[in-house]
Design an enzyme around this catalytic site. Sequence first.
Site, PDB file in Angstrom:
ATOM      1  N   CYS A 113       0.821  -1.219   0.000  1.00 11.36           N
ATOM      2  CA  CYS A 113       0.000   0.000   0.000  1.00 11.36           C
ATOM      3  C   CYS A 113       0.852   1.265   0.000  1.00 11.36           C
ATOM      4  CB  CYS A 113      -0.923   0.006   1.211  1.00 11.36           C
ATOM      5  SG  CYS A 113      -1.973  -1.453   1.277  1.00 11.36           S
ATOM      6  N   HIS A 252      -3.279   6.258   4.946  1.00 11.25           N
ATOM      7  CA  HIS A 252      -3.735   5.173   4.084  1.00 11.25           C
ATOM      8  C   HIS A 252      -5.198   4.846   4.423  1.00 11.25           C
ATOM      9  CE1 HIS A 252      -4.044   1.615   1.829  1.00 11.25           C
ATOM     10  NE2 HIS A 252      -3.813   0.755   2.798  1.00 11.25           N
ATOM     11  N   ASN A 282     -10.297  -0.114   0.648  1.00 13.61           N
ATOM     12  CA  ASN A 282      -8.835  -0.062   0.619  1.00 13.61           C
ATOM     13  C   ASN A 282      -8.372  -0.329  -0.816  1.00 13.61           C
ATOM     14  OD1 ASN A 282      -6.099  -0.596   0.805  1.00 13.61           O
ATOM     15  ND2 ASN A 282      -6.262  -1.873   2.638  1.00 13.61           N
TER      16      ASN A 282
HETATM   17  O1  UT7 Z   1      -3.786  -2.423   3.290  1.00 15.97           O
HETATM   18  C1  UT7 Z   1      -2.999  -2.854   4.344  1.00 15.97           C
HETATM   19  C2  UT7 Z   1      -3.553  -2.430   5.595  1.00 15.97           C
HETATM   20  N1  UT7 Z   1      -4.647  -3.289   5.996  1.00 15.97           N
HETATM   21  C3  UT7 Z   1      -5.344  -2.960   7.047  1.00 15.97           C
HETATM   22  O2  UT7 Z   1      -5.105  -1.930   7.618  1.00 15.97           O
HETATM   23  C4  UT7 Z   1      -6.368  -3.925   7.603  1.00 15.97           C
HETATM   24  C5  UT7 Z   1      -6.238  -3.966   9.091  1.00 15.97           C
HETATM   25  N2  UT7 Z   1      -7.193  -4.809   9.762  1.00 15.97           N
HETATM   26  C6  UT7 Z   1      -8.496  -4.502   9.868  1.00 15.97           C
HETATM   27  O3  UT7 Z   1      -8.955  -3.525   9.323  1.00 15.97           O
HETATM   28  C7  UT7 Z   1      -9.352  -5.348  10.758  1.00 15.97           C
HETATM   29  O4  UT7 Z   1      -8.531  -6.276  11.459  1.00 15.97           O
HETATM   30  C8  UT7 Z   1     -10.475  -6.123  10.029  1.00 15.97           C
HETATM   31  C9  UT7 Z   1     -11.523  -5.154   9.541  1.00 15.97           C
HETATM   32  C10 UT7 Z   1      -9.875  -6.897   8.869  1.00 15.97           C
HETATM   33  C11 UT7 Z   1     -11.146  -7.088  10.986  1.00 15.97           C
HETATM   34  O5  UT7 Z   1     -11.692  -6.370  12.086  1.00 15.97           O
HETATM   35  P1  UT7 Z   1     -11.433  -6.900  13.555  1.00 15.97           P
HETATM   36  O6  UT7 Z   1     -12.149  -5.989  14.447  1.00 15.97           O
HETATM   37  O7  UT7 Z   1      -9.940  -7.013  13.722  1.00 15.97           O
HETATM   38  O8  UT7 Z   1     -12.150  -8.287  13.554  1.00 15.97           O
HETATM   39  P2  UT7 Z   1     -11.526  -9.735  13.867  1.00 15.97           P
HETATM   40  O9  UT7 Z   1     -10.622 -10.148  12.753  1.00 15.97           O
HETATM   41  O10 UT7 Z   1     -10.980  -9.727  15.258  1.00 15.97           O
HETATM   42  O11 UT7 Z   1     -12.819 -10.634  13.829  1.00 15.97           O
HETATM   43  C12 UT7 Z   1     -13.839 -10.506  14.818  1.00 15.97           C
HETATM   44  C13 UT7 Z   1     -14.969 -11.406  14.414  1.00 15.97           C
HETATM   45  C14 UT7 Z   1     -14.547 -12.837  14.074  1.00 15.97           C
HETATM   46  O12 UT7 Z   1     -15.548 -13.713  14.538  1.00 15.97           O
HETATM   47  P3  UT7 Z   1     -15.342 -14.528  15.903  1.00 15.97           P
HETATM   48  O13 UT7 Z   1     -14.098 -15.333  15.673  1.00 15.97           O
HETATM   49  O14 UT7 Z   1     -15.185 -13.494  16.965  1.00 15.97           O
HETATM   50  O15 UT7 Z   1     -16.598 -15.329  15.999  1.00 15.97           O
HETATM   51  C15 UT7 Z   1     -14.565 -12.844  12.575  1.00 15.97           C
HETATM   52  O16 UT7 Z   1     -14.805 -14.117  12.039  1.00 15.97           O
HETATM   53  O17 UT7 Z   1     -15.618 -10.878  13.236  1.00 15.97           O
HETATM   54  C16 UT7 Z   1     -15.724 -11.939  12.280  1.00 15.97           C
HETATM   55  N3  UT7 Z   1     -15.698 -11.357  10.943  1.00 15.97           N
HETATM   56  C17 UT7 Z   1     -16.791 -10.890  10.341  1.00 15.97           C
HETATM   57  N4  UT7 Z   1     -18.074 -10.833  10.716  1.00 15.97           N
HETATM   58  C18 UT7 Z   1     -18.967 -10.297   9.860  1.00 15.97           C
HETATM   59  C19 UT7 Z   1     -14.615 -11.150  10.144  1.00 15.97           C
HETATM   60  N5  UT7 Z   1     -15.012 -10.569   9.006  1.00 15.97           N
HETATM   61  C20 UT7 Z   1     -16.355 -10.402   9.101  1.00 15.97           C
HETATM   62  C21 UT7 Z   1     -17.325  -9.860   8.235  1.00 15.97           C
HETATM   63  N6  UT7 Z   1     -18.616  -9.810   8.658  1.00 15.97           N
HETATM   64  N7  UT7 Z   1     -17.017  -9.336   7.023  1.00 15.97           N
END
Ligand code: UT7
Length: 325
Positions: A113, A252, A282
């Site tokens: 990125c 970003h 993104n």
């Molecule tokens: O371009 C490079 C830079 N990239 C970034 O900056 C991305 C950085 N990361 C993020 O933006 C976040 O980590 C995400 C948006 C990808 C994920 O958010 P999070 O708050 O970190 O969620 P998580 O990965 O801790 O997941 C929490 C829960 C999980 O379920 P359980 O295990 O708690 O039951 C996931 O399976 O949310 C679930 N989950 C979703 N639920 C509904 C993950 N994706 C989704 C979804 N819809 N799309």
Amino acid sequence: MSFAKITGTGSYAPEKVLTNYDFEKIVDTSDEWIRTRTGIRERRIADPDVATSDMAYEASVKALEAASIDPSDIDGIILGTVTPDYLFPASSCLVQHRLEAKNAFAFDLSAGCSGFIYALQAAKAIIVSGDAENILVIGAETLSRIVDYRDRSTCILFGDGAGAAVLSKSDENGILSTYLRANGEEWDKIIQPAGGSRIPSTEESVRKGLHYLKMKGNDVFKEGVKGLEYASLEAIKKADVTTEQIALFIPHQANHRIMEAARKRLNLPPEKLFVNVDRYGNTSSASVAIALDEVVRNGRIKKDDLILFAVIGSGFTLASAVVRW
Ligand code: UT7
């Protein structure tokens, strides 16, 4: 002593919009989850016959128009991308051909990125060294081609688009500072595993889904907040300005929560944070390039304003810059 200055910007986003509601029909997710966790409402998706160099070309035409410069006066094209048309030749060569930029060198730059800011620094150095007068700097991505639309944790995040800027030799110092770093220890946090020399394309690599983008979102999130703050402070220090002097912070556009956390750590008021992740998702190396073109065209910045950029990307790479408009 000559300097480098941005003299024109352009951007391009495909017409097709994929909303959070569209994703509710594809994977187990909701508009509410996506909005509250990421700030994204919709993203643009390229038509099947459109590739990265096509969008890069469209953005470049607008940037050249804005800079009032003929393609033949461009000495070089540097394109930041992780989704080139081909592994080789470089997509920048395809842009060079379509623009008929007969006098330009062209190369692609892979810095995740951070590609646009890495390219900006490379272009600045070449111009200041006296080897070029005008360089087209581009960030362009067709991430929809490598996103797994069965993986709800990644597919909702990414979009397609391109942004471009003409950097020209100038008596005015337009790029006050840049700060670039890499932390290769985290190489596997955002990765497209197959298709290169480590895991060549085979039936098995396709079957295992190894050509799709994989991301350890939580790790990137934590690193993102720290990285954006750290890189911002380094660029501010190198530019010999104060945080209060920054007119606009363009981080970003990956996740609204990451940007907001970085803004707070930097003690910048909310109105100085630029956000368009809600409309594009993104777009990797296109992200801050599209944002820059938007703020230029909608008059959000005026002459002599200081813009602070900060990006973290696959690698990890870290990049920041203080630009005087
Ligand atoms: O371009 C490079 C830079 N990239 C970034 O900056 C991305 C950085 N990361 C993020 O933006 C976040 O980590 C995400 C948006 C990808 C994920 O958010 P999070 O708050 O970190 O969620 P998580 O990965 O801790 O997941 C929490 C829960 C999980 O379920 P359980 O295990 O708690 O039951 C996931 O399976 O949310 C679930 N989950 C979703 N639920 C509904 C993950 N994706 C989704 C979804 N819809 N799309």
